[in-house]
Design a protein around this motif. Structure first.
Motif, PDB file in Angstrom:
ATOM      1  N   ASN A 150       0.291  15.388  -9.048  1.00 30.24           N
ATOM      2  CA  ASN A 150       1.691  15.626  -8.430  1.00 30.24           C
ATOM      3  C   ASN A 150       1.285  15.370  -6.844  1.00 30.24           C
ATOM      4  OD1 ASN A 150       4.232  15.816  -7.181  1.00 30.24           O
ATOM      5  ND2 ASN A 150       3.976  18.100  -7.266  1.00 30.24           N
ATOM      6  N   GLY A 151       0.924  13.938  -6.411  1.00 24.86           N
ATOM      7  CA  GLY A 151       0.831  13.829  -4.952  1.00 24.86           C
ATOM      8  C   GLY A 151       0.544  12.188  -4.985  1.00 24.86           C
ATOM      9  N   THR A 152       0.346  11.772  -3.741  1.00 22.24           N
ATOM     10  CA  THR A 152      -0.052  10.578  -3.407  1.00 22.24           C
ATOM     11  C   THR A 152      -1.436  10.256  -2.841  1.00 22.24           C
ATOM     12  OG1 THR A 152       1.092  10.588  -1.173  1.00 22.24           O
ATOM     13  CG2 THR A 152       2.438   9.722  -2.962  1.00 22.24           C
ATOM     14  N   TYR A 153      -2.193   9.166  -3.169  1.00 22.17           N
ATOM     15  CA  TYR A 153      -3.131   8.876  -2.854  1.00 22.17           C
ATOM     16  C   TYR A 153      -3.391   7.847  -1.544  1.00 22.17           C
ATOM     17  CZ  TYR A 153      -3.494   5.218  -6.320  1.00 22.17           C
ATOM     18  OH  TYR A 153      -3.012   4.288  -7.055  1.00 22.17           O
ATOM     19  N   VAL A 154      -4.306   8.244  -0.834  1.00 21.30           N
ATOM     20  CA  VAL A 154      -4.426   6.929   0.474  1.00 21.30           C
ATOM     21  C   VAL A 154      -5.330   6.233   0.088  1.00 21.30           C
ATOM     22  CG1 VAL A 154      -5.464   6.889   2.801  1.00 21.30           C
ATOM     23  CG2 VAL A 154      -4.097   8.924   2.296  1.00 21.30           C
ATOM     24  N   ILE A 155      -5.051   4.839   0.308  1.00 24.28           N
ATOM     25  CA  ILE A 155      -5.855   3.686  -0.019  1.00 24.28           C
ATOM     26  C   ILE A 155      -6.119   2.869   1.109  1.00 24.28           C
ATOM     27  CG2 ILE A 155      -4.444   3.185  -2.251  1.00 24.28           C
ATOM     28  CD1 ILE A 155      -2.954   0.904  -0.679  1.00 24.28           C
ATOM     29  N   SER A 156      -7.424   2.139   0.949  1.00 18.13           N
ATOM     30  CA  SER A 156      -7.844   1.356   2.314  1.00 18.13           C
ATOM     31  C   SER A 156      -7.331   0.124   2.346  1.00 18.13           C
ATOM     32  CB  SER A 156      -9.487   1.084   1.982  1.00 18.13           C
ATOM     33  OG  SER A 156      -9.993   2.249   1.812  1.00 18.13           O
ATOM     34  N   PHE A 157      -7.215  -0.653   1.286  1.00 20.85           N
ATOM     35  CA  PHE A 157      -6.619  -2.130   1.578  1.00 20.85           C
ATOM     36  C   PHE A 157      -5.604  -2.322   0.273  1.00 20.85           C
ATOM     37  CE2 PHE A 157     -10.691  -3.043   3.961  1.00 20.85           C
ATOM     38  CZ  PHE A 157      -9.894  -3.456   5.081  1.00 20.85           C
ATOM     39  N   PHE A 158      -6.246  -2.593  -0.952  1.00 18.66           N
ATOM     40  CA  PHE A 158      -5.155  -2.880  -1.784  1.00 18.66           C
ATOM     41  C   PHE A 158      -4.898  -1.554  -2.779  1.00 18.66           C
ATOM     42  CE2 PHE A 158      -7.712  -7.203  -2.216  1.00 18.66           C
ATOM     43  CZ  PHE A 158      -7.010  -7.821  -1.126  1.00 18.66           C
ATOM     44  N   ASN A 159      -4.050  -1.537  -3.445  1.00 17.26           N
ATOM     45  CA  ASN A 159      -3.685  -0.351  -4.459  1.00 17.26           C
ATOM     46  C   ASN A 159      -4.621   0.224  -5.144  1.00 17.26           C
ATOM     47  OD1 ASN A 159      -1.227  -0.552  -3.096  1.00 17.26           O
ATOM     48  ND2 ASN A 159      -0.122  -0.800  -4.923  1.00 17.26           N
ATOM     49  N   CYS A 160      -5.774  -0.602  -5.736  1.00 15.47           N
ATOM     50  CA  CYS A 160      -6.700  -0.238  -6.529  1.00 15.47           C
ATOM     51  C   CYS A 160      -7.849   0.240  -5.726  1.00 15.47           C
ATOM     52  CB  CYS A 160      -7.170  -1.828  -7.124  1.00 15.47           C
ATOM     53  SG  CYS A 160      -7.868  -2.881  -6.086  1.00 15.47           S
ATOM     54  N   GLN A 161      -7.921   0.395  -4.510  1.00 15.81           N
ATOM     55  CA  GLN A 161      -8.835   1.089  -3.567  1.00 15.81           C
ATOM     56  C   GLN A 161      -8.428   2.294  -2.929  1.00 15.81           C
ATOM     57  OE1 GLN A 161      -9.120  -2.660  -1.311  1.00 15.81           O
ATOM     58  NE2 GLN A 161     -11.146  -2.897  -2.255  1.00 15.81           N
ATOM     59  N   PRO A 162      -8.705   3.305  -3.786  1.00 18.90           N
ATOM     60  CA  PRO A 162      -8.495   4.773  -3.080  1.00 18.90           C
ATOM     61  C   PRO A 162      -9.236   5.140  -2.324  1.00 18.90           C
ATOM     62  CG  PRO A 162      -9.024   5.006  -5.578  1.00 18.90           C
ATOM     63  CD  PRO A 162      -8.851   3.568  -5.149  1.00 18.90           C
ATOM     64  N   SER A 163      -8.957   5.832  -1.082  1.00 21.77           N
ATOM     65  CA  SER A 163     -10.018   6.158   0.047  1.00 21.77           C
ATOM     66  C   SER A 163     -10.764   7.369  -0.419  1.00 21.77           C
ATOM     67  CB  SER A 163      -9.214   6.289   1.279  1.00 21.77           C
ATOM     68  OG  SER A 163      -8.676   4.893   1.686  1.00 21.77           O
ATOM     69  N   LEU A 164     -11.859   7.366  -0.269  1.00 20.42           N
ATOM     70  CA  LEU A 164     -12.696   8.492  -0.451  1.00 20.42           C
ATOM     71  C   LEU A 164     -12.551   9.472   0.760  1.00 20.42           C
ATOM     72  CD1 LEU A 164     -16.119   6.852  -1.323  1.00 20.42           C
ATOM     73  CD2 LEU A 164     -14.945   8.739  -2.970  1.00 20.42           C
ATOM     74  N   ASN A 165     -12.788  10.899   0.454  1.00 19.35           N
ATOM     75  CA  ASN A 165     -12.468  11.768   1.480  1.00 19.35           C
ATOM     76  C   ASN A 165     -13.526  12.260   2.489  1.00 19.35           C
ATOM     77  OD1 ASN A 165     -11.272  13.731   2.989  1.00 19.35           O
ATOM     78  ND2 ASN A 165     -11.068  15.315   1.121  1.00 19.35           N
ATOM     79  N   TYR A 166     -13.597  11.862   3.474  1.00 19.10           N
ATOM     80  CA  TYR A 166     -14.709  12.366   4.595  1.00 19.10           C
ATOM     81  C   TYR A 166     -13.957  12.901   5.588  1.00 19.10           C
ATOM     82  CZ  TYR A 166     -17.683   8.533   2.788  1.00 19.10           C
ATOM     83  OH  TYR A 166     -18.442   7.676   2.135  1.00 19.10           O
TER      84      TYR A 166
END
Length: 524
Positions: A150-166
């Motif tokens: 139950n959430g949305t995930y941040v992406i870098s460019f394309f939908n297939c690229q979820p951003s790692l959490n720094y």
């Protein structure tokens, strides 16, 4: 930072592995193909290779969507093949950098699949998730409704690229972590482990993709710089000779936080940076990628002087010359090849500049023979970049020597234009671009003053002139990308040791310089 001796005389060759050489007839370049062509890379004078992503991936973004950081993609071979490449390169006193993608992974990475579960686990905050499926951050791109969480995930460019959490430099929401949180450090530690794994296999270091983009809401990229300092500190405890080059194009930040080199890339916004003014100051139709106007310094018809470049470059150079190197490139996999915009005569002057400037230069595969940019359909998320990633052109045999497999199986089509240049034809032409590049690199290796050492001094640069001259130790380099004749007074006696274009050298003066590159050495 520790001085890395081999970088002082390094010249890199960038290889897009799927397009370099196919050794097993499946239509895709591979690591064994690179091994087979090491003698060719060495013959150019290049003593180091940067290889684009080679890790396991679904290839929705040409490997920049990593599924397993510790496994070589099967299309390229095996981990053992990579270790063999390293061994063969080290036997030739060559060095290898792999492409590290630390900002995001593939959505198929096991870390992400675990984080996408509704039940909390040790990977739940490895990526950046909001608190609800309809909760999207204001200043970041996020995707929802794809997984049970139950959430949305941040992406870098394309939908297939979820951003790692720094982490976030400014925490404004309950779902955000700070940069010094245990969650942010866990992400750093995971990437540290990846780097150490490949360094333990003999790899010499990494080119780092999107190096400036780790931390979110990061004004001045302060949090990202701190993350790199911590990661480099841990890696260099065990591997003090590890080398890193950043895709940052801000050496005052990249080199200060521990990178050895920073690429000088095109930033065309807000008036453009120095590289932009040199080679990419163009008005382009974004639908057809046709040039409507080109005022780049190296364009013969342009009236732009070298001063816009120097205004930015010199401030960066002076501030960082004790910290590392600014790296010029002929092209790379993300750019339209300069052969689309410049003539052979113009390109020879451009290369004269790139290979006589301080810093560590990078040559993109095929640029040494003048490969064309092809306007072809997108492949693996390449879009307009796809035309710069076509197969290497070795000879005029089947598939231009890239592969003996079936034409329909090729990763990308080869350039079938009748007059297509190949390595074989370039070697038969003493005036080819190949020999120009080879000579420039040879001069660089032969003279310390022309190597990476930061010994740059402007000799001549004026507002209403295309003429540009600079010193590097006992050498004077003169550029004139113009058909208008210009003259240059010399501060002593020099001999021309290499040149292209037209000029007349008289005692302490060069007259009638026209569309020329001159490499001069002071007479003793």
């Amino acid at each position: 930072m520790k001085k890395i001796e081999w970088l002082e005389d390094a010249v890199f060759y960038e290889i897009y592995p799927q397009s370099f050489y196919d050794s097993n007839k499946d239509g895709i370049g591979d690591i064994q193909g690179i091994i087979e062509k090491l003698d060719y890379v060495e013959s150019l004078g290049c003593n180091a290779i940067w290889m684009n992503p080679c890790f396991d991936s679904p290839f929705r973004d040409a490997g920049y969507d990593v599924r397993d950081y510790k496994k070589i993609a099967s299309r390229y071979g095996t981990n053992s093949d990579l270790e063999e490449l390293v061994k063969k390169m080290h036997e030739k006193n060559m060095h290898l950098l792999l492409d590290l993608v630390p900002c995001h992974t593939s959505e198929e990475h096991p870390w992400f699949l675990e984080s996408a579960k509704q039940e909390r686990n040790s990977y739940s905050q490895r990526y950046i998730w909001t608190n609800g499926a309809f909760d999207k951050p204001n200043n970041l791109t996020a995707v929802g409704g794809e997984y049970e969480r139950n959430g949305t995930y941040v992406i870098s460019f394309f939908n297939c690229q979820p951003s790692l959490n720094y982490g976030f430099s400014k925490v404004t929401e309950s779902w955000q972590c700070s940069t010094n949180s245990k969650e942010a450090y866990a992400t750093q530690d995971a990437i540290i482990e990846v780097m150490k794994y490949w360094l333990s296999k003999g790899v010499d270091g990494f080119r780092v993709d999107m190096a400036a983009c780790l931390v979110k809401n990061d004004d001045g990229e302060v949090g990202t710089q701190a993350a790199w300092k911590r990661m480099f500190g841990e890696v260099r405890k065990e591997y003090p000779n590890a080398v890193f080059v950043s895709e940052w194009s801000n050496p005052t930040r990249a080199l200060k936080c521990g990178f050895n080199m920073d690429f000088y890339l095109d930033h065309g916004w807000n008036g453009g940076n120095g590289y932009h003014h040199l080679l990419r100051d163009q008005d382009i139709d974004l639908n057809t990628y046709q040039i409507k106007k080109d005022v780049s310094y190296f364009k013969t018809e342009s009236k732009q002087s070298i001063l816009p470049f120097l205004k930015e470059y010199l401030s960066n150079y002076k501030e960082t010359k004790e910290d590392g190197y600014i790296s010029f490139i002929t092209d790379n996999h993300d750019m339209i090849r300069i052969t689309k915009f410049f003539s052979l005569e113009e390109i020879k002057i451009i290369y004269g500049f790139i290979f006589t400037m301080p810093g560590v230069p990078f040559l993109y595969y095929g640029d040494e023979i003048g490969m064309r940019y092809l306007e072809i359909p997108t492949k693996e998320g390449g879009y307009h970049r796809t035309g710069s990633r076509t197969p290497m052109q070795w000879n005029h045999t089947k598939n231009l020597g890239f592969s003996s497999g079936n034409k329909e199986d090729l990763y990308l089509p080869v350039d079938e234009k009748h007059s297509t240049i190949t390595v074989e034809s370039a070697l038969e032409n003493p005036n080819s671009l190949y020999y120009h590049v080879q000579k420039l690199i040879s001069f660089r290796h032969a003279h310390k003053d022309l190597q990476s050492i930061n010994n740059f001094k402007v000799y001549y640069a004026k507002k209403n002139s295309k003429l540009f001259a600079y010193k590097r130790g006992e050498f004077l380099i003169v550029l004139s990308p113009s058909l208008n004749e210009e003259n240059l007074k010399l501060d002593g006696e020099y001999e021309v040791i290499y040149s292209v274009g037209k000029y007349n050298l008289e005692f302490k003066k060069i007259k009638n310089i026209t569309q020329a590159f001159l490499l001069l050495k002071r007479r003793k």
